[in-house]
Design an enzyme around this catalytic site. Structure first.
Site, short mmCIF file in Angstrom:
data_model
loop_
_atom_site.label_atom_id
_atom_site.label_comp_id
_atom_site.label_asym_id
_atom_site.label_seq_id
_atom_site.Cartn_x
_atom_site.Cartn_y
_atom_site.Cartn_z
N LEU A 88 101.95 -9.51 -88.27
CA LEU A 88 101.78 -8.09 -87.90
C LEU A 88 99.92 -7.88 -87.50
O LEU A 88 99.78 -7.09 -86.47
CB LEU A 88 101.48 -7.18 -89.31
N THR A 145 108.25 -11.83 -90.16
CA THR A 145 107.15 -12.51 -89.94
C THR A 145 107.37 -13.75 -90.71
O THR A 145 108.42 -13.99 -91.35
CB THR A 145 105.84 -11.94 -90.40
N TYR A 196 103.12 -10.30 -106.23
CA TYR A 196 103.06 -9.79 -104.93
C TYR A 196 103.14 -8.12 -105.33
O TYR A 196 101.93 -7.48 -104.80
CB TYR A 196 104.05 -10.24 -104.02
N SER A 198 102.77 -2.20 -98.88
CA SER A 198 104.08 -2.57 -98.83
C SER A 198 104.87 -1.53 -99.53
O SER A 198 104.18 -0.77 -100.32
CB SER A 198 104.41 -3.91 -99.53
N LYS A 208 100.19 -5.24 -104.58
CA LYS A 208 100.01 -3.99 -103.57
C LYS A 208 99.98 -2.65 -104.52
O LYS A 208 99.62 -1.78 -104.02
CB LYS A 208 101.50 -4.10 -102.96
#
Length: 309
Positions: free
Chosen positions: A48, A226, A191, A178, A195
């Protein structure tokens, strides 16, 4: 019937014309906002970040590209220079090499950025790392590493650049978060936690910066095509090395980059870039938490069985 047609048709055409004019003016304002703006992008060498670099470069921004690998940054600069752009004046990008996960180096990187370009108009906190693993099998050092890259690094860079933005009374901070900054799914604890922290910090920042005319935009994508899952870390810190099915079937990085460019140009406060199911899950978490928790527990059971099989 004929009279009704004579009345309704002009109204419809007039409404369409007004809407079209509004969108045109919005696009022109967006272009003027980005053209010649100094735009810093972290994690610019792939995914990105790389696609954002291309679009903001094409829009006439003065880019500062940040990453850990000097050779890959140089490759990106060469790729940008080969783009055929006629309608907008372009500017040669600058490069700043540093590791966002090393919070101690962020302040000196910010100084280097300001020395190179004098000011920062738009900061895009894009760099990040993902994670796959069970909570029981994950070392706390991995939780810290993910948090350093996804949360403390962007926070440190934002804080280092904010004083100059406040002094200039011009600035725009963008956080690439996210959907997992809003909901948590099993086996993504480190993760999702990073976030969630990102969402909270930049929501607070938006409110506190309002008197200084500094905008804050949080973009929360779902799955993007990605290498995020390939480069994800596992519970012991090793690479996951697998392209998840959901990731492979996600939105293209180019599409999400266009949404980021539009959100910045329109100075939007928050953008959720997700399909129907993740969007419903966000609302389900807020409106019917018991149902949401049951769905996540079922998902965890299913994934565990697949791993055991």
């Amino acid at each position: 019937m004929d009279l009704t047609s004579w009345v309704i048709l002009p109204l419809l055409l007039g409404s369409a014309g007004v809407y079209g004019l509004y969108k045109l003016l919005q696009k022109l304002r967006s272009g003027a906002y980005i053209q010649d703006a100094v735009v810093v992008i972290t994690g610019a060498t792939s995914g990105l970040g790389k696609e954002c670099a291309k679009l903001f470069y094409e829009a006439g921004a003065r880019l500062v590209l940040c990453g850990r690998n000097e050779e890959r940054l140089e490759d990106l600069v060469r790729e940008l220079s080969r783009m055929k752009i006629r309608s907008t004046p372009i500017h040669k990008p600058h490069k700043v090499i540093f590791d966002l996960s090393d919070v101690n180096t962020v302040a000196s990187a910010a100084e280097q950025i300001l020395h190179l370009v004098g000011r920062v108009d738009i900061l895009i906190n894009n760099a990040g790392i993902s994670y796959r693993g069970t909570i029981l099998d994950t070392n706390v050092s991995v939780d810290r590493m993910v948090m350093d890259t996804n949360y403390f690094g962007p926070v440190a860079l934002t804080k280092a650049l904010l004083p100059s933005m406040i002094k200039n009374r011009r600035g725009h901070i963008v956080a690439i978060s996210s959907v997992q900054g809003k909901i948590s799914i099993p086996f993504r604890s480190a993760y999702a936690a990073s976030k969630h922290a990102t969402q909270a910090f930049f929501d607070c920042l938006r409110a506190e910066m309002e008197p200084h005319d500094i905008d804050v935009t949080v973009v929360s994508p779902g799955y993007i095509q990605t290498n995020l899952s390939v480069n994800a870390v596992t519970g012991d810190g090793s690479k996951y090395g697998v392209m998840d099915k959901n990731t492979a079937e996600g939105r293209s990085a180019q599409e999400v980059a266009r949404i980021v460019l539009s959100a910045v140009g329109e100075r939007r406060k928050e953008v959720l870039v997700a399909g129907l199911v993740p969007t419903l899950a966000v609302y389900l978490r807020a409106l019917a938490p018991k149902v949401f928790f049951s769905v996540m527990a079922a998902r965890a059971r299913k994934e565990r069985k697949l791993k055991e099989a």
